[in-house]
Design an enzyme around this catalytic site. Structure first.
Site, PDB file in Angstrom:
ATOM      1  N   CYS A 260      12.334  17.683  36.609  1.00  0.00           N
ATOM      2  CA  CYS A 260      13.495  17.568  36.052  1.00  0.00           C
ATOM      3  C   CYS A 260      13.763  18.073  34.738  1.00  0.00           C
ATOM      4  O   CYS A 260      14.875  18.783  34.452  1.00  0.00           O
ATOM      5  CB  CYS A 260      13.820  15.982  35.940  1.00  0.00           C
ATOM      6  SG  CYS A 260      14.234  14.972  37.439  1.00  0.00           S
ATOM      7  N   HIS A 261      12.881  17.906  34.036  1.00  0.00           N
ATOM      8  CA  HIS A 261      13.070  18.085  32.489  1.00  0.00           C
ATOM      9  C   HIS A 261      12.781  19.592  32.093  1.00  0.00           C
ATOM     10  O   HIS A 261      13.134  20.131  31.121  1.00  0.00           O
ATOM     11  CB  HIS A 261      12.308  17.079  31.609  1.00  0.00           C
ATOM     12  CG  HIS A 261      13.106  15.758  31.673  1.00  0.00           C
ATOM     13  ND1 HIS A 261      14.231  15.529  31.369  1.00  0.00           N
ATOM     14  CD2 HIS A 261      12.167  14.672  32.130  1.00  0.00           C
ATOM     15  CE1 HIS A 261      14.407  14.070  31.506  1.00  0.00           C
ATOM     16  NE2 HIS A 261      13.384  13.676  31.970  1.00  0.00           N
TER      17      HIS A 261
ATOM     18  N   CYS B  32      -2.827  -0.966  11.236  1.00  0.00           N
ATOM     19  CA  CYS B  32      -2.605  -1.387   9.710  1.00  0.00           C
ATOM     20  C   CYS B  32      -2.485  -2.951   9.591  1.00  0.00           C
ATOM     21  O   CYS B  32      -2.997  -3.579   8.838  1.00  0.00           O
ATOM     22  CB  CYS B  32      -1.274  -0.658   9.125  1.00  0.00           C
ATOM     23  SG  CYS B  32      -1.581   0.653   8.171  1.00  0.00           S
TER      24      CYS B  32
ATOM     25  N   ARG C  40      10.980   4.421  28.038  1.00  0.00           N
ATOM     26  CA  ARG C  40      11.639   5.457  28.738  1.00  0.00           C
ATOM     27  C   ARG C  40      10.592   6.102  29.906  1.00  0.00           C
ATOM     28  O   ARG C  40      11.038   6.207  30.898  1.00  0.00           O
ATOM     29  CB  ARG C  40      12.068   6.772  27.963  1.00  0.00           C
ATOM     30  CG  ARG C  40      13.008   7.569  28.475  1.00  0.00           C
ATOM     31  CD  ARG C  40      14.505   6.908  28.960  1.00  0.00           C
ATOM     32  NE  ARG C  40      15.161   7.723  29.835  1.00  0.00           N
ATOM     33  CZ  ARG C  40      15.060   7.651  31.399  1.00  0.00           C
ATOM     34  NH1 ARG C  40      14.200   6.944  31.681  1.00  0.00           N
ATOM     35  NH2 ARG C  40      15.857   8.523  32.101  1.00  0.00           N
TER      36      ARG C  40
ATOM     37  N   CYS D 256      11.474   6.372  33.714  1.00  0.00           N
ATOM     38  CA  CYS D 256      11.464   7.592  34.372  1.00  0.00           C
ATOM     39  C   CYS D 256      10.537   7.388  35.554  1.00  0.00           C
ATOM     40  O   CYS D 256      10.550   7.837  36.664  1.00  0.00           O
ATOM     41  CB  CYS D 256      10.873   8.702  33.530  1.00  0.00           C
ATOM     42  SG  CYS D 256      12.278   9.668  32.588  1.00  0.00           S
TER      43      CYS D 256
ATOM     44  N   CYS E 199       0.904  -1.309   0.011  1.00  0.00           N
ATOM     45  CA  CYS E 199      -0.017  -0.027   0.022  1.00  0.00           C
ATOM     46  C   CYS E 199       0.930   1.326  -0.058  1.00  0.00           C
ATOM     47  O   CYS E 199       0.629   2.165  -0.640  1.00  0.00           O
ATOM     48  CB  CYS E 199      -1.013   0.076   1.265  1.00  0.00           C
ATOM     49  SG  CYS E 199      -2.183  -1.208   1.287  1.00  0.00           S
ATOM     50  N   HIS E 200       2.074   1.362   0.854  1.00  0.00           N
ATOM     51  CA  HIS E 200       2.749   2.461   0.771  1.00  0.00           C
ATOM     52  C   HIS E 200       3.755   2.692  -0.040  1.00  0.00           C
ATOM     53  O   HIS E 200       4.411   3.608   0.229  1.00  0.00           O
ATOM     54  CB  HIS E 200       3.148   2.409   2.449  1.00  0.00           C
ATOM     55  CG  HIS E 200       2.212   2.767   3.362  1.00  0.00           C
ATOM     56  ND1 HIS E 200       1.223   4.029   3.679  1.00  0.00           N
ATOM     57  CD2 HIS E 200       1.733   1.719   4.283  1.00  0.00           C
ATOM     58  CE1 HIS E 200       0.528   3.473   4.581  1.00  0.00           C
ATOM     59  NE2 HIS E 200       0.685   2.446   5.080  1.00  0.00           N
TER      60      HIS E 200
END
Lengths: 265, 108
Positions: free
Chosen positions: A184-185, A118, A222, A226, A83-84
């Site tokens: 933290c971020h 898909c 991740r 965290c 398809c792609h």
């Protein structure tokens, strides 16, 4: 009292002494307005590994992904390519635009979920397990086609309420250490937490080869790590909480280049 | 060892006497032998312990690897161009499994 928990990280983490990169370097595409990619927080040696397609171990997953792209699987007798067609054309921006709102499910849908949709609906094939080598290969490959495209997620229209949920999650304290992603971020990006330099927690490099994991891993892995680190019960891979958070985190990194697969520590 | 992939990168040609760089990468988990499974049993060590490169049958580089070696190791080394031919890279792990990759070089 929150102060008791703050003490766990040590005074050094949250007071003076931002031990960010020494040089006020021009980070080029890796810095947009006040936002910086995790690339700029990594050591030079780590950045060099990412920049070399041969040396970047995560490219092995990209290679596997390109084989999977052409592999016929499922009862419908199709491959992604059926398809792609050529991924470097059809997947040129997908990696920069997910998560997207799905009319089908009525909620946000990220790349892993879209791939599995898909597979199940169009290929009549079994869905990949979230952190399986095939799913990592597929997401690494698809995202890699959007390399250097600026992250560009829609947060308006039907995505708006989910964006707000993701934002709330990012700012909500959780766990025994009673900390939020923001602590933290956002509040401490560029400062040290124990022996780690805190980045802004951007997602433009995922799936990422983390030297700590010694393999490629997904964003939700991740997130789970965290959350465990602040001694909060992690949410499940593909949970609504994490997909909404993924939308917010992607928006936080808007304009940064897709680096998949990145190399981080 | 499932899914071990090796790759090599060399220049396709070199002048006689010239020194060229061979780059290699192999994907291998390098189980350290220190980890324990959920039941508390030690997961046995399985690492690549030897790497050898031959150039037209002559050994030009050899390396013994030990515990704490990196997973998915990248190794680059230099070789002097002598004759056109084949570089043969072999990695051997603790289980005796051998992984192999070759590259051709034309020497002018």
């Amino acid at each position: 009292m929150r102060n008791i928990y703050m003490g766990v990280l040590g005074v050094a983490a949250l007071t003076a002494g931002s031990i960010g990169p020494v040089f006020a370097a021009d980070w080029g595409k890796y810095e947009v307005e006040d936002r910086r990619s995790g690339y700029t927080y990594a050591a030079k040696e780590t950045r060099d590994i990412q920049d070399d397609d041969f040396e970047n171990p995560a490219m092995i997953w990209v290679d596997d992904g390109s084989n999977l792209w052409n592999q016929v699987e499922g009862e419908a007798g199709k491959s992604c390519a059926s398809c792609h067609n050529d991924a470097d054309v059809s997947m040129k921006t997908a990696g920069a635009e997910y998560p997207k709102h799905s009319a089908k499910t009525g909620k946000m849908q990220n790349l892993e979920q879209r791939i599995n949709q898909c597979r199940e609906d169009n290929m009549k094939a079994k869905p990949f397990k979230w952190e399986s080598s095939q799913m990592l290969a597929m997401t690494a490959f698809v995202r890699h086609q959007a390399k250097d495209q600026p992250v560009n997620v829609k947060i308006d229209g039907p995505a708006a309420p989910f964006f707000e949920k993701g934002k709330a999650f990012f700012e909500e304290r959780r766990g025994q250490l009673d900390m939020s992603c923001k602590n933290c971020h956002e509040d401490n990006a560029g400062n040290m937490a124990r022996a780690n330099l805190l980045s802004e927690g951007q997602s433009n490099g995922f799936p990422t080869y983390r030297l700590k994991w010694q393999k490629a891993g997904s964003l939700h892995r991740r997130f789970r790590g965290c959350n465990s680190n602040v001694r909060a019960t992690p949410f499940g891979y593909g949970s609504d909480e994490y997909v909404n958070l993924e939308l917010y985190v992607a928006w936080r990194g808007r304009g940064l280049p897709v680096e998949a697969p990145a190399v981080r520590n | 060892m499932a899914n071990v992939k090796a790759r090599v990168k060399t220049p396709s040609s070199a002048k006689k006497g010239e020194v060229f760089e061979v780059k290699s990468l192999i994907s291998h988990n390098m189980e350290s032998g220190q980890r324990k499974d959920k039941k508390g049993n030690k997961i046995p060590r399985q690492i690549i312990n030897k790497f050898v490169c031959t150039y037209n049958g002559n050994e030009v580089f050899s390396s013994d690897w030990h515990g704490a070696v990196s997973a998915n190791p990248y190794l680059a080394f230099h070789v002097k161009a002598v004759d056109s031919g084949t570089l043969d890279l072999t990695w051997t792990d603790d289980s005796g499994a051998v992984f192999n990759k070759t590259a051709k070089i034309t020497v002018t």
